[in-house]
Design a protein around this motif. Structure first.
Motif, PDB file in Angstrom:
ATOM      1  N   ASN A  39      28.686  33.513  30.702  1.00  0.00           N
ATOM      2  CA  ASN A  39      28.215  34.816  30.212  1.00  0.00           C
ATOM      3  C   ASN A  39      29.270  35.476  29.328  1.00  0.00           C
ATOM      4  O   ASN A  39      30.471  35.288  29.523  1.00  0.00           O
ATOM      5  N   PHE A  60      24.730  38.676  28.312  1.00  0.00           N
ATOM      6  CA  PHE A  60      24.373  40.038  28.723  1.00  0.00           C
ATOM      7  C   PHE A  60      25.653  40.843  28.929  1.00  0.00           C
ATOM      8  O   PHE A  60      26.747  40.280  29.028  1.00  0.00           O
ATOM      9  N   ASN A  88      34.616  37.823  36.150  1.00  0.00           N
ATOM     10  CA  ASN A  88      35.818  37.707  35.315  1.00  0.00           C
ATOM     11  C   ASN A  88      35.843  38.615  34.079  1.00  0.00           C
ATOM     12  O   ASN A  88      36.914  38.904  33.567  1.00  0.00           O
ATOM     13  N   ALA A  89      34.669  39.070  33.604  1.00  0.00           N
ATOM     14  CA  ALA A  89      34.661  39.867  32.367  1.00  0.00           C
ATOM     15  C   ALA A  89      35.596  41.065  32.534  1.00  0.00           C
ATOM     16  O   ALA A  89      35.562  41.752  33.558  1.00  0.00           O
ATOM     17  N   ILE A  91      38.250  44.111  30.210  1.00  0.00           N
ATOM     18  CA  ILE A  91      38.776  44.645  28.947  1.00  0.00           C
ATOM     19  C   ILE A  91      40.082  45.386  29.225  1.00  0.00           C
ATOM     20  O   ILE A  91      40.399  45.701  30.366  1.00  0.00           O
ATOM     21  N   PRO A 183      46.062  36.658  38.032  1.00  0.00           N
ATOM     22  CA  PRO A 183      46.884  35.994  37.009  1.00  0.00           C
ATOM     23  C   PRO A 183      48.060  36.880  36.587  1.00  0.00           C
ATOM     24  O   PRO A 183      47.984  38.104  36.647  1.00  0.00           O
TER      25      PRO A 183
END
Ligand SMILES: NC(=O)c1ccc[n+]([C@@H]2O[C@H](COP(=O)([O-])OP(=O)(O)OC[C@H]3O[C@@H](n4cnc5c(N)ncnc54)[C@H](OP(=O)(O)O)[C@@H]3O)[C@@H](O)[C@H]2O)c1
Length: 249
Positions: A39, A60, A88-89, A91, A183
């Protein structure tokens, strides 16, 4: 031993997977046998990423609650099940504290925290009937170590680590584990400004015991482990992948 880490027959959704860490994790899951759905919002990059690893592209915006829920439901309708969600998305937004606008704070929280909560909840509802699920949230070393200018990001990642623990405590008895990967400094588009800053890169090299930026592929082992049967009794854990950064001064 390889059976323990096999993801054959598993269906996985990775959000924010058109590039960077999401793409690297999707690739590792696919290479270990999972059927992978990737995605992101931008369709061109997403299609190319999906094609390169034999995944399905599912564009999406994770901040759209209704569309996200329908997307998860659609996976179960098409693939028969949803076993693994990689939230994971994410910003970034950088400003000195006194210059931050409310809208920017809300925008970062919406993607990096609120959307992860809804995706976890909606995925867990679909996983419950199977008594199996793996939800893995991309946290950060910034959840526990503060840094100037990235206030909303640090708040969101700290919240996501907390949410990982509360959801794990509740869902474990249903065969669903919820863990996070934290991370350190990975060379991705999110960090373009930092990578291009020679002084910052020198600081990363000096500050990190590994002596360098990490490459996205270096998250593959962690995500495959947490998604596999090998991690059946690992729940509510934050697996730090930071070259030793967070344990050193
Ligand atoms: N890189 C690091 O050093 C590092 C360290 C710690 C944690 N992390 C975390 O790792 C995750 C991935 O970071 P990255 O470095 O790989 O970032 P990246 O290279 O900027 O990739 C971000 C991905 O998320 C997608 N995305 C952004 N907003 C979205 C939205 N609203 N809905 C759906 N997809 C969206 C992007 O595609 P579109 O823009 O096309 O939607 C892209 O695929 C983030 O949660 C980040 O906080 C990164």
């Amino acid at each position: 031993m390889s059976e323990l880490f096999s993801l054959n027959g598993r269906v996985a959704l990775v959000t924010g997977a058109s590039r960077g860490l999401g793409f690297a994790m999707a690739k590792a899951l696919a290479e270990n046998g999972a059927t992978v759905i990737v995605n992101a919002r931008g369709m061109n990059a997403l299609s190319a990423a999906a094609d390169s690893i034999g995944a399905e592209a599912l564009p999406f915006d994770v901040t759209d609650a209704a569309i996200s829920r329908a997307a998860l439901q659609g996976i179960v309708e098409r693939r028969g099940r949803l076993d693994i969600l990689i939230n994971n998305a994410g910003i970034q937004h950088r400003r000195p504290l006194v210059e931050w606008e409310d809208e920017d704070f809300d925008r970062v929280i919406a993607v990096n925290l609120s959307a992860c909560f809804r995706m976890m909840r909606d995925a867990a509802r679909l996983m419950l009937p199977n008594k199996f699920g793996r939800i893995i949230n991309t946290g950060s070393v910034a959840a526990v170590l503060g840094r100037p200018t990235i206030h909303a990001y640090v708040a969101a990642k700290a919240g996501l680590h907390g949410l990982t623990r509360s959801a794990a405590a509740e869902m474990g008895r249903h065969g669903i584990t919820i863990n996070a990967i934290a991370p350190g400094y990975f060379a991705t588009e999110l960090n373009t400004a930092l990578i291009n800053d020679e002084a910052f890169t020198k600081w990363v090299e000096a500050r990190t015991p590994a002596g360098r930026w990490a490459q996205p592929e270096e998250l593959g082992g962690a995500v495959v482990f947490l998604a596999s049967n090998a991690a059946a009794y690992v729940n509510g854990h934050v697996l730090t992948v930071d070259g030793g950064l967070s344990v050193s001064l």
